[in-house]
Design a protein around this motif. Sequence first.
Motif, PDB file in Angstrom:
ATOM      1  N   ASP A  51      -8.899  -8.649 -32.619  1.00  7.31           N
ATOM      2  CA  ASP A  51      -7.410  -8.551 -32.653  1.00  7.31           C
ATOM      3  C   ASP A  51      -7.205  -8.689 -34.228  1.00  7.31           C
ATOM      4  O   ASP A  51      -7.512  -9.815 -34.788  1.00  7.31           O
ATOM      5  CB  ASP A  51      -7.079  -9.258 -31.843  1.00  7.31           C
ATOM      6  CG  ASP A  51      -7.416  -9.096 -30.418  1.00  7.31           C
ATOM      7  OD1 ASP A  51      -7.943  -8.147 -30.024  1.00  7.31           O
ATOM      8  OD2 ASP A  51      -6.936  -9.914 -29.286  1.00  7.31           O
TER       9      ASP A  51
ATOM     10  N   GLN B 131      -6.372  -3.902 -31.024  1.00 10.73           N
ATOM     11  CA  GLN B 131      -7.985  -4.527 -30.662  1.00 10.73           C
ATOM     12  C   GLN B 131      -8.937  -3.519 -30.881  1.00 10.73           C
ATOM     13  O   GLN B 131      -8.905  -2.428 -30.232  1.00 10.73           O
ATOM     14  CB  GLN B 131      -7.710  -4.964 -29.085  1.00 10.73           C
ATOM     15  CG  GLN B 131      -9.089  -5.534 -28.423  1.00 10.73           C
ATOM     16  CD  GLN B 131      -8.664  -5.984 -27.164  1.00 10.73           C
ATOM     17  OE1 GLN B 131      -9.439  -5.243 -26.222  1.00 10.73           O
ATOM     18  NE2 GLN B 131      -8.069  -7.017 -26.681  1.00 10.73           N
TER      19      GLN B 131
ATOM     20  N   LEU C  21      -2.055  -7.495 -25.742  1.00  9.88           N
ATOM     21  CA  LEU C  21      -3.168  -6.733 -25.812  1.00  9.88           C
ATOM     22  C   LEU C  21      -3.834  -6.943 -24.640  1.00  9.88           C
ATOM     23  O   LEU C  21      -3.742  -7.939 -23.874  1.00  9.88           O
ATOM     24  CB  LEU C  21      -3.877  -6.983 -27.019  1.00  9.88           C
ATOM     25  CG  LEU C  21      -3.451  -6.442 -28.445  1.00  9.88           C
ATOM     26  CD1 LEU C  21      -4.336  -6.622 -29.550  1.00  9.88           C
ATOM     27  CD2 LEU C  21      -2.771  -4.977 -28.367  1.00  9.88           C
TER      28      LEU C  21
END
Length: 204
Positions: free
Chosen positions: A73, A90, A39
């Motif tokens: 997250d 996220q 991410l």
Amino acid sequence: VAVTGVQTCALPISFASLARGLEFGTEAPATATNAGEILPPRVTRQVEVGGKGQVGSSFRYSLTGFRAERPWDFVEPLGSSWAGKGAWVQRGRQVHTGLEAGLNWAPWPATQLDGRFTFIDAIGQGSGLDARDGQPLQNIPRSALHLQLDHRLHGLPSLRSIAAVTARSSMAATADGAVRVGGHAVLDLGLSWQVSSSGPPVSL
């Protein structure tokens, strides 16, 4: 990046700080549909305000209030992965708001007591999931206490007796807070012997 303001003088003192940080993005776990995906980096923010003081020559104390935020997250609870989960995303923010108090007291020349108490309200916001928003974050106790007594034995200055107590309140074990781990306390007792040495101090 941090901006800090401090009243620099003899105790008591007050301080305030504002900090922003950048963390590496996290990797999606094997249970997510996008396992292995990294991410984006996370921007964190933290604010602290507090003070330190002294009473007489043997008692010192501190008190700090803080608020920290970071992107949230998590694995979406429903999806098509082999574990029945969704993607690692996220979304929203983790918010930690709390207070920490500390003390250091030397009632006698050979005795010292150190203590720390922390209260923290750690919740998630903005995930878009009603079962998670506003719930306590996993594995973070709401309160924690640590006390340690250190005493040098009379006639044996190299020998110290140590007693410590650590206590934590219950905490959420699942993302929705439905399952909790009970609070607990641990007592540690020990002896420490400082060995004479021509080099750095050695303790057993």
